[in-house]
Structures are given as structure tokens and as C-alpha cells.
Enzyme design. Structure first.
Site, short mmCIF file in Angstrom:
data_model
loop_
_atom_site.label_atom_id
_atom_site.label_comp_id
_atom_site.label_asym_id
_atom_site.label_seq_id
_atom_site.Cartn_x
_atom_site.Cartn_y
_atom_site.Cartn_z
N THR A 44 -4.35 -3.42 -4.10
CA THR A 44 -5.50 -2.91 -4.85
C THR A 44 -5.06 -1.63 -5.55
OG1 THR A 44 -6.28 -1.64 -2.95
CG2 THR A 44 -7.26 -3.81 -3.27
N LEU B 296 -7.26 -0.90 3.12
CA LEU B 296 -7.41 0.54 3.36
C LEU B 296 -7.08 1.32 2.09
CD1 LEU B 296 -5.59 0.75 6.79
CD2 LEU B 296 -8.03 0.45 6.34
N ASN C 227 0.84 -1.21 0.00
CA ASN C 227 0.00 0.00 0.00
C ASN C 227 0.87 1.25 0.00
OD1 ASN C 227 -2.32 1.50 0.08
ND2 ASN C 227 -3.20 0.38 1.81
N PHE C 228 0.24 2.38 -0.25
CA PHE C 228 0.88 3.70 -0.16
C PHE C 228 2.10 3.84 -1.08
CE2 PHE C 228 -1.09 2.87 4.06
CZ PHE C 228 -2.15 3.75 3.92
N LEU C 229 1.97 3.27 -2.26
CA LEU C 229 3.01 3.50 -3.28
C LEU C 229 2.84 4.93 -3.78
CD1 LEU C 229 5.04 2.77 -5.55
CD2 LEU C 229 3.11 1.85 -6.84
#
Ligand SMILES: CCCCCCCCCCCCCC(=O)SCCNC(=O)CCNC(=O)[C@H](O)C(C)(C)COP(=O)(O)OP(=O)(O)OC[C@H]1O[C@@H](n2cnc3c(N)ncnc32)[C@H](O)[C@@H]1OP(=O)(O)O
Length: 493
Positions: free
Chosen positions: A239, A493, A203-205
Site C-alpha cells: 500500500t 500496517l 512495507n517500510f520502504l
């Protein structure tokens, strides 16, 4: 993650922005939010709509679309399913490897930059990541809204039990020491149909706005893969709003206005044809008191009972996260500091229904709070959004198959009242909108509770794992799929 959580306009128009033939659009957001008149942008709408439906339904893509897909210069080298791949079994894609097969040193980085491991236990570095994402993370293409993650949110999202410092990967400019890119992984055990897999969630790329389109993202992805592989983990869940090879499933965002006049003012929601402002306000009005008897905030002492209910309820889905009890506690209640907060300051809000007579917990519902910054609006600077997280209920237990008439009717009724009360709780917390995906059993209540289809889709991917498609809660015509619902139980998230 978290991709662009589409900012819907309340119309049932499919988003088309990520489906134009050019892949350069893929770092664009998933939605055009300035569609309040319900008109589509000037594109070959029919063609794109057809493509969208096919992608959303996991159908085989046509020759022409396949050609476009071949341009994934990075992704075509990775262990992910190709768009046209015939899937005949589920399992890892790569041949088995061991951590010893993986290089000990980081991938080469451009000479002006250097790898760093961010230490999120240090307030300064936590703030740095927060500020960097605040300025550079997902926003809509008109730069009207951007996710407004807080340092507390990152405490929750990036430090679940088993988190590893080396999985919070940054890139700094050598000269200025400024953070210019970030990617993260957290551990997560998944069940995909009958198989359990140790994975990470990526996440948070994010790459600094001024360094986009320079192929930095693939390097970040390869480096996080290396660091995860070193821990003998070979699969990942992620995602994205963008379409990459190949989604396991596609869900759609839906939005339930809680403060419609504000959503209208800032351009998040539009007026539907034939409706007036007054009729729309009336339509979305909800009371301020909850209705389900025995509804109360979840406490630490409830964890054992809720965990059991949750595990049983989640058996129905094809892809779920298999939480340990400490993980479950973390995700549903937050850390000790979160647990002490007044409800209005919480990031994760969890409620249970305790039967007033038997004192048995029959239901559980949670949502998290993630505001948007409203950029350049003179009246408002924040849009307060709640996101449906996990829930579980015993409503359909013992009523046969999940899809039987009796089970469906019991579950629908229960979820309508449970999530309906969730809307009231969120409204009382000053939320402007309540968002939910078409995953879980959500399609059973979305229409009745007046969630409108948003413009954005969320694709769920597995790295190095081949799976048959999983239902995402949408039919081919983009209506909710009440027959098959969704097989997606995991919420990212
Ligand atoms: C076992 C362990 C495995 C661990 C790894 C598992 C995989 C994890 C995968 C990551 C899951 C992340 C989950 C989230 O956090 S999704 C959130 C993504 N973040 C944002 O949208 C924030 C704003 N945007 C940006 O910061 C940049 O546009 C990003 C960083 C997204 C791309 O930077 P940039 O725009 O400067 O591009 P480039 O020139 O460097 O690179 C171009 C290449 O990157 C491919 N691309 C573009 N967007 C994404 C995307 N969202 N996921 C995966 N790939 C993406 C693109 O198709 C192209 O490859 P190909 O088309 O040539 O093939």
C-alpha cells in the site's frame, strides 16, 4: 505500508498534494495538515478534485492524465497494471518463472554503498532499523508529525510466523557503515476473490532523507523482488499514499478524535465552520465504561473459536489475508512477551464478546497502537493513535445476503456498539485519536461514531497480479459508499 496515515483536519476536503502533474511530488506526504480553516491550498482545485475522484473510484483516466502516468520510468517496466489497461481476466501478469531463472547475486549497488541483511533478532540491529525509520520514515510535508514506530512494533510487524531474515534488506554506506535505506517483506497468503495466492507484503520502504530522488528506491524494490522470487513467490501486496500504476482500490483515512483539545493544539484537527471549541469538545466526549455485555480481552484459549468466526466473517470480502492459526495468533495477540503485557503497554489490543449465557464468542475486535512524534511542539512530543485492525461478528450470519436490509441493519447496529466500545477502550489507554479506513464494513459505523474524513488516501496494490477493481468504501462524491461498502478485508500496517 504504511504510507502516510493522513493526519486529517476533520474537514471534508480532498487531499490534492499527490495529484499535481509533477511526479516529483510522490515522495511527498499525502496531506496538508495545516488546513484547520478548511481552505484548500492554491491549486487548480476543480481539475484536481475531478482527477482525485476518478482515481479513487478506479475510473479510466483521461488522455492528459495518462501522459503524466507514462513518466513512471521504473514502474512502467514492472509487472503491474497500466492505468489505461483494459482488464478482462484476473491472474499473474508475468510469464511463469522458477527460482532457478532468478540471479543468485544481489543487484548492483552504487560503489559507495553495500547491501546488508538486517538481523532483527539482534537487539542492536532492531534498534538501528527503529532509529533509522524514526528519523526518515513517513512524515507530513510541514514536518510536523512522523510515525513513531517502536522496536516492539517491529518485533510484531516484521517477525510473523515464516518471516525470513533475508527479507529485511538494508543498505549501508561503505565508509561509515551507517544504514541509509531499508525495505521489508513478510509472507502472507491472500485470497483475491476466489483465488488463493502465496504472496509477500512489502512495507517500510525508506531511503535516507539526504539520498532521496537518486533512484535508490527502484533498486531496493528489485532486490527485494529477487530475494522473494528465490523462494518461488511471484506476487506481492503493498500500500502507499502515492499513486502508482495501478491501485486495485483506494480507501480513505478517517479519524475519530478522542482528545480533541490536544489534536487542536498540535494542529491535527481544526474547527469546522459554525462550531466552537466547547461545542466540538462536547460533540466528541465519550464515557469511560464499555457497554457491550460480555466484552473482555481476548485470551490465547479463545484463538480456535475466534479464528473460526473470523474466517466465516471474512468470506464476504474480495481481498483478504488467509491466516494460518499461528499467524492469526501472532497478529491478534502478539508474541508471548506481548501477551504478558498490561493492556496499557500493548501494541495490539484484541477483545472478544463472550455471550454471558451461552459463553459463545459472538464478536471480536482489534486495534493497534502507533504513535506519531510531534516535531517541534513545545507542549507535546507524542500523538497517541489507535488504528482499527480486524473485527468479526456473527450479527448478520443467517440473515441472507450481506447487503440485505436485515443483514445490513443487524451488522450496523452491532458494529456501532462494538467499535463504540473500542473507542472507549482506546480512550482509557490514553489514545488521542482512533483512525480507521473506509475498508471492511467500516462505512456502516463511521458517521454515527463521529469519524471525520481525513486528508489522506491509501492505495492498495498487487505486484504481478491483474485484478478487476475492488470497492474501497467511497462514492464518486467522496461520501461513504453505504450501498457497496468495501471489498477490502485485508488490513496492512
Ligand atoms: C514478488 C515480490 C515483489 C516485491 C516487490 C513489490 C513492489 C513493492 C513496491 C514498494 C512498496 C512500498 C510500500 C511502502 O513501504 S510505502 C512507504 C514509503 N515510504 C515513505 O514514504 C518514507 C519516506 N519516503 C522515502 O523514504 C522515499 O521517498 C521513498 C523510499 C518512498 C522513495 O525514494 P525516493 O523518493 O528517493 O525516490 P527514488 O528516486 O529512489 O525512486 C523514484 C521511484 O520510486 C517510486 N516510488 C516513490 N515512492 C514509492 C512508494 N512508496 N512505493 C513504490 N514506489 C515508489 C517513484 O514513483 C519513482 O518511480 P517511477 O515513477 O520513476 O516509476
Amino acid at each position: 505500508m504504511s504510507k502516510f496515515k493522513a493526519l486529517g483536519n476533520g474537514t471534508r476536503q480532498p487531499d490534492t498534494s499527490n495529484l499535481t502533474p509533477s511526479h516529483h511530488k510522490f515522495n511527498q506526504p499525502q496531506t496538508s495538515i495545516k488546513m484547520s480553516d478548511g481552505k484548500k491550498p492554491e491549486v487548480n482545485a476543480n481539475l484536481i478534485e475531478q482527477l482525485l475522484k476518478k482515481l479513487a473510484m478506479g475510473e479510466e483516466l483521461t488522455e492528459k492524465q495518462r501522459k503524466d502516468m507514462k513518466d513512471y520510468k521504473f514502474w512502467k517496466t514492472q509487472p503491474v497494471a497500466k492505468f489505461d489497461e483494459k482488464i478482462d481476466h484476473e491472474g499473474p501478469i508475468d510469464k511463469p518463472k522458477t527460482p532457478a531463472d532468478i540471479p543468485d547475486t544481489p543487484y548492483p549497488m552504487l560503489k559507495e554503498f553495500e547491501w546488508v541483511t538486517m538481523d532483527l533478532d539482534q537487539d542492536e540491529q532492531l534498534s538501528e532499523v527503529h532509529e533509522f525509520l524514526h528519523a526518515n520514515y513517513v512524515e507530513d510535508k510541514d514536518s510536523t508529525f512522523r510515525f513513531a514506530y517502536s522496536p516492539e512494533f517491529f518485533e510484531w510487524a516484521l517477525k510473523p510466523p515464516g518471516w525470513k531474515k533475508e527479507w529485511h534488506v538494508g543498505v549501508r554506506a561503505k565508509a561509515s557503515k551507517k544504514l541509509v535505506a531499508f525495505i521489508s517483506a513478510i509472507p502472507a497468503k491472500l485470497r483475491v476473490r476466489s483465488k488463493e495466492l502465496q504472496t509477500v507484503e512489502i512495507n517500510f520502504l525508506v531511503v535516507h532523507k539526504q539520498l532521496r530522488n537518486k533512484r535508490l528506491a527502484p533498486v531496493l524494490i528489485k532486490e527485494i523482488t529477487r530475494r522473494v522470487n528465490k523462494h518461488d513467490i511471484w506476487q506481492a501486496l503493498y500500500t502507499a499514499g502515492v499513486v502508482l500504476p495501478s491501485p486495485v482500490t483506494t480507501c480513505r483515512y478517517t479519524h475519530r478524535p478522542l482528545n480533541w483539545p490536544k489534536l487542536y493544539d498540535i494542529g491535527f484537527s481544526g474547527l469546522r465552520p459554525g462550531e466552537t471549541k466547547a461545542s466540538t469538545v462536547a460533540k466528541y466526549t465519550i464515557g469511560s465504561t464499555t457497554k457491550v455485555a460480555g466484552l473482555r480481552p481476548m485470551k490465547l484459549e479463545d484463538v480456535d473459536e475466534v479464528f473460526e468466526l473470523f474466517e466465516k466473517f471474512h468470506e464476504r470480502y474480495d481481498i483478504v489475508q488467509k491466516f494460518t492459526k499461528p499467524e492469526f495468533t501472532h497478529w491478534m495477540l502478539g508474541d508471548a512477551q506481548q501477551q504478558k503485557l498490561d493492556i496499557k503497554d500493548k501494541i495490539i489490543v484484541s477483545y472478544v464478546v463472550e455471550n454471558p449465557e451461552t459463553h459463545k464468542i459472538t464478536d471480536f475486535l482489534s486495534f493497534y497502537i502507533l504513535p506519531f512524534s510531534v516535531l517541534e511542539d513545545s507542549k507535546y512530543d507524542t500523538l497517541n493513535a489507535a488504528y482499527l485492525f480486524y473485527y468479526a461478528t456473527d450479527a448478520d450470519f443467517g440473515k441472507g445476503d450481506r447487503f440485505s436490509e436485515e443483514a445490513t441493519s443487524a451488522l450496523t447496529k452491532r458494529l456501532e456498539s462494538l467499535v463504540g466500545d473500542g473507542l472507549v477502550l482506546a480512550k482509557n489507554m490514553d489514545m488521542d485519536v482512533f483512525n480507521a479506513l473506509t475498508s471492511q464494513d467500516n462505512v456502516l459505523f463511521l458517521d454515527d461514531l463521529k469519524f471525520g474524513l481525513g486528508d489522506g488516501f491509501l492505495n492498495l496494490y498487487l505486484f504481478n497480479y491483474m485484478t478487476f477493481p475492488i470497492k474501497g468504501g467511497l462514492q464518486e462524491n467522496n461520501e461513504f459508499d453505504l450501498v457497496n461498502r468495501s471489498g477490502v478485508g485485508v488490513v496492512m500496517l
